[in-house]
Scaffold this active site. Structure first.
Site, mmCIF file in Angstrom:
data_model
loop_
_atom_site.group_PDB
_atom_site.id
_atom_site.type_symbol
_atom_site.label_atom_id
_atom_site.label_comp_id
_atom_site.label_asym_id
_atom_site.label_seq_id
_atom_site.Cartn_x
_atom_site.Cartn_y
_atom_site.Cartn_z
ATOM 1 N N GLY A 132 38.152 39.236 38.953
ATOM 2 C CA GLY A 132 39.323 39.927 39.467
ATOM 3 C C GLY A 132 39.743 40.977 38.469
ATOM 4 N N GLY B 14 39.871 40.240 34.464
ATOM 5 C CA GLY B 14 38.482 39.994 34.095
ATOM 6 C C GLY B 14 37.800 38.914 34.895
ATOM 7 C CG LEU B 15 34.655 36.743 33.046
ATOM 8 C CD1 LEU B 15 34.158 35.308 32.858
ATOM 9 C CD2 LEU B 15 33.575 37.720 32.608
ATOM 10 C CB ALA B 16 38.016 32.529 35.897
ATOM 11 C CE1 TYR C 38 44.847 24.952 38.185
ATOM 12 C CE2 TYR C 38 42.528 24.535 37.744
ATOM 13 C CZ TYR C 38 43.864 24.284 37.489
ATOM 14 O OH TYR C 38 44.214 23.368 36.532
ATOM 15 C CB VAL D 280 45.075 32.395 45.960
ATOM 16 C CG1 VAL D 280 44.247 31.616 46.976
ATOM 17 C CG2 VAL D 280 45.822 31.453 45.019
ATOM 18 N NE ARG E 228 43.569 37.357 39.989
ATOM 19 C CZ ARG E 228 43.431 36.929 41.234
ATOM 20 N NH1 ARG E 228 42.890 37.723 42.153
ATOM 21 N NH2 ARG E 228 43.835 35.722 41.586
ATOM 22 N N GLY E 229 42.789 42.676 41.556
ATOM 23 C CA GLY E 229 42.204 42.623 42.875
ATOM 24 C C GLY E 229 41.930 41.192 43.294
ATOM 25 C CB CYS F 37 37.932 33.985 46.170
ATOM 26 S SG CYS F 37 37.793 33.561 44.419
#
Length: 224
Positions: A146, A157-159, A83, A81, A77-78, A175
């Protein structure tokens, strides 16, 4: 007469998982994206991950400070780092952007807007930033993005931090930003539930993307 293409763009398949390890889901996303064609229905996967650090394509090893007993996985992904762990809403977006008539920037903006609107429903005033993708409450980050686009289709996707242990974020520069403070919905809504947040975000997304129907399915694609 309704065409196959118009039917596909109106329908969204939603898959919900429990707490799952990262790599099998990542491989399933890759396989789904590689095998999909113009008639493949778009999907959204909602889940939580067992503790893991994921390092994006732009990731710099110096941002992984002291991972300890949490594995670090290099992914496609883009971004840098981040978590993932229990109590965080993970959303994987497996979308045909050409069919939705969206570019990558359009998708990022839509995701950020759905997150801001979801948080507003909990009385949390959040915002996106032009200089750093994601969603923030004040100067603290509450959601990360990401994505990867392959052959016009998105995955990853997203977190969104809901009700989790934030300590592992101290083991990295989230990030790629040294000292970036992280926050979560629980800090503002102590009795929040992961399931209610997942449902609230999904409603915002379905409306924003223009899907007319949602079909819930169990398991990974091919497991039905």
């Amino acid at each position: 007469m309704e065409t196959v293409a118009s039917t596909q763009v109106q329908t969204l398949i939603v898959r919900r998982f429990g707490l799952v390890s990262y790599e099998p889901v990542w491989r399933a996303m890759q396989d789904f994206t590689q095998q999909r064609d113009a008639e493949t229905t778009d999907e959204v996967w909602l889940l939580q991950h067992e503790p893991v650090f994921t390092q994006g394509q732009a990731g710099d090893a110096e941002h992984v400070l002291f991972p300890g007993d949490i594995p670090v996985v290099q992914v496609d992904r883009g971004g840098q780092v981040t978590y993932h762990g229990p109590g965080q809403l993970m959303v994987y977006l497996l979308l045909d952007l050409r069919r939705l008539k969206m570019g990558a920037r359009d998708l990022v903006t839509m995701i950020e807007n759905t997150l801001v609107d979801t948080l507003a429903g909990y009385g949390i005033e959040a915002h996106a930033r032009k200089d750093a993708p994601g969603v923030y409450v004040g100067d603290a980050k509450i959601a990360s993005l990401g994505l990867r686009i392959r052959r016009g289709s998105s995955f990853h996707g997203l977190a969104l931090n809901v009700d989790m242990d934030l300590e592992p974020f101290l083991r990295i520069n989230p990030c790629g930003y040294q000292g970036l403070r992280m926050t979560q919905i629980k800090e503002f809504v102590p009795d929040v539930s992961w399931a209610s947040v997942a449902d609230a975000w999904l409603s915002q997304f379905v409306r924003a993307a223009g899907f007319q129907s949602v079909v819930e399915q169990r398991g990974l694609p091919g497991d039905e």
